[in-house]
Design a protein around this motif. Structure first.
Motif: not given
Ligand SMILES: NC(=O)C1=CN([C@@H]2O[C@H](COP(=O)(O)OP(=O)(O)OC[C@H]3O[C@@H](n4cnc5c(N)ncnc54)[C@H](OP(=O)(O)O)[C@@H]3O)[C@@H](O)[C@H]2O)C=CC1
Ligand SMILES: C[C@H]1O[C@H](OP(=O)(O)OP(=O)(O)OC[C@H]2O[C@@H](n3cnc4c(=O)[nH]c(N)nc43)[C@H](O)[C@@H]2O)[C@@H](O)[C@@H](O)C1=O
Length: 329
Positions: A8, A12-13, A32, A34-35, A38, A60-61, A78, A157, A161, A185, A187
């Motif tokens: 992932g 963002f993170v 990632d 890369l849908v 999103t 997909d991971c 992530l 969700y 987690k 929290f 972010g």
């Molecule tokens: N930002 C925050 O404040 C918070 C974040 N978190 C956790 O931190 C992590 C990162 O969050 P954040 O960066 O904000 O979220 P994002 O949605 O920005 O990033 C998640 C990434 O994971 C990718 N992804 C989803 N499913 C798969 C898969 N099966 N295989 C490979 N890639 C996948 C998505 O790709 P695509 O969208 O292209 O499918 C996306 O690029 C997450 O686990 C989230 O639950 C938890 C609490 C708060």
């Protein structure tokens, strides 16, 4: 040289974490899917990062986990379907797919034996019964215990987690490998998708500058604990070796800000004082989600980006984006 796998990593993170890992000299493999639409961004930038060894798998991971096992010192997991409150409430069964993704992570880790799995949990794993108008408090790490009665987390969700953390516990106990989890929290950061409140409200208020009244979703009295992404990444970097095996740590500031207060502070920085009202037909989620920081402080952690500075950075970023857009058309 240490090697890290980031699932992932285009989100963002992930973008912020990978920048830090590359800066610290790690080799990074990013997976990632890369849908489109999103908010995930193609990691072209990292391929050009000076002196870095960066590899990208656009898949997909779970597909990656089927490849022959390689050695990784760290795995930052992530990958999750998230997307903000509307997604979490409207696509509950799609989001439940996160359970399947996390299950494959832990099964793969048992085979691949990485040095340390860093699991991205969420503050959504905490019981919603502790986040209501009538009953709320700062959420501390020990409020989730798999040895005692466990509360109801926030939507599918939150269940994913919470279950992911439970699987981490089983993984650590059964295989004796190292894993830790973080519970972010709210972010936020300049390049966050507009599906999230911080950038969305900043963008809206910039557009509506001077209006007598502005709106935020829900009652506007609901509170979140906003933590800048730079602090999140820094806290992870500083503690990933220090946390005990199987431990979880909040990523929070301990400061509760209501959405009305947030909008008022943003508007003041833009330069006016509108009346802020709620929009009751928009989702509100839990009433109060803020994290206790005692455990973080015991590791010497303190956030460096204040809410005011975070707003200033966001407004500058959005203004620059707007200027570039104006020049382009
Ligand atoms: N930002 C925050 O404040 C918070 C974040 N978190 C956790 O931190 C992590 C990162 O969050 P954040 O960066 O904000 O979220 P994002 O949605 O920005 O990033 C998640 C990434 O994971 C990718 N992804 C989803 N499913 C798969 C898969 N099966 N295989 C490979 N890639 C996948 C998505 O790709 P695509 O969208 O292209 O499918 C996306 O690029 C997450 O686990 C989230 O639950 C938890 C609490 C708060
Ligand atoms: C920790 C946990 O944190 C998050 O869970 P969330 O807080 O429920 O969801 P969110 O970040 O999408 O914030 C939604 C809140 O924001 C309020 N809100 C106000 N005004 C606007 C507004 O204008 N736009 C938007 N989108 N929201 C608004 C809205 O009413 C609601 O109260 C997830 O990011 C999740 O990833 C996660 O893990």
């Amino acid at each position: 040289m240490a090697r890290a796998l980031v699932t992932g990593g285009c989100g963002f993170v992930g973008r912020h974490l990978i920048k830090r890992l590359l800066t610290e000299g790690l080799d990074v493999v990013c997976v990632d899917q890369l849908v489109e639409g999103t908010g995930a961004r193609h990691p072209d930038l990292w391929q050009r990062f000076p002196g870095s060894r960066f590899t990208f798998f656009e898949e997909d991971c779970r597909t990656f986990f089927l490849r022959p096992a390689e050695r990784f010192d760290y795995v930052f997991h992530l990958a999750a379907l998230v997307g903000g409150r509307v997604t979490l409430e409207a696509r509950t069964l799609d989001v439940a797919e996160d359970l399947a993704v996390d299950t494959e992570l832990w099964k793969w880790a048992a085979r691949a034996k990485p040095g340390c799995v860093v699991f991205f949990s969420s503050s959504a794993a905490y019981p919603v019964s502790l986040q209501t108008v009538a009953n709320h408090r700062l959420l501390s790490e020990d409020m989730i215990s798999f040895e005692a009665a466990i509360g109801v987390p926030d939507l599918s969700y939150g269940w994913a987690k919470l279950t992911g953390e439970y699987l981490m516990k089983l993984y650590v106990e059964r295989y004796g490998h190292r894993a830790v989890a973080y519970r972010p929290f709210s972010g936020y950061g300049e390049d966050q998708d507009l599906a999230y409140p911080f950038p969305a409200i900043c963008r809206r208020l910039l557009n509506e500058r001077g209006a007598p009244e502005v709106f935020v979703w829900g009652s506007g009295r609901q509170c979140r604990d906003f933590i800048h992404i730079d602090d999140c990444v820094d806290f992870i970097w500083q503690t990933k070796e220090l946390l005990p095996d199987g431990a979880s740590l909040n990523l929070s500031t301990g400061l509760a800000t209501s959405f009305m207060e947030l909008a008022e502070t943003i508007a003041r920085q833009i330069g006016w004082n509108p009346v802020v009202n709620g929009l009751c037909d928009r989702p509100e989620g839990v009433f109060y989600r803020c994290g206790d920081t005692a455990l973080q402080r015991s590791y010497g952690l303190a956030p460096r980006v204040s809410l005011e500075e975070g707003i200033a950075r966001m407004l500058n970023h959005l203004r620059m984006e707007q200027e570039q857009y104006d020049i382009a058309i």
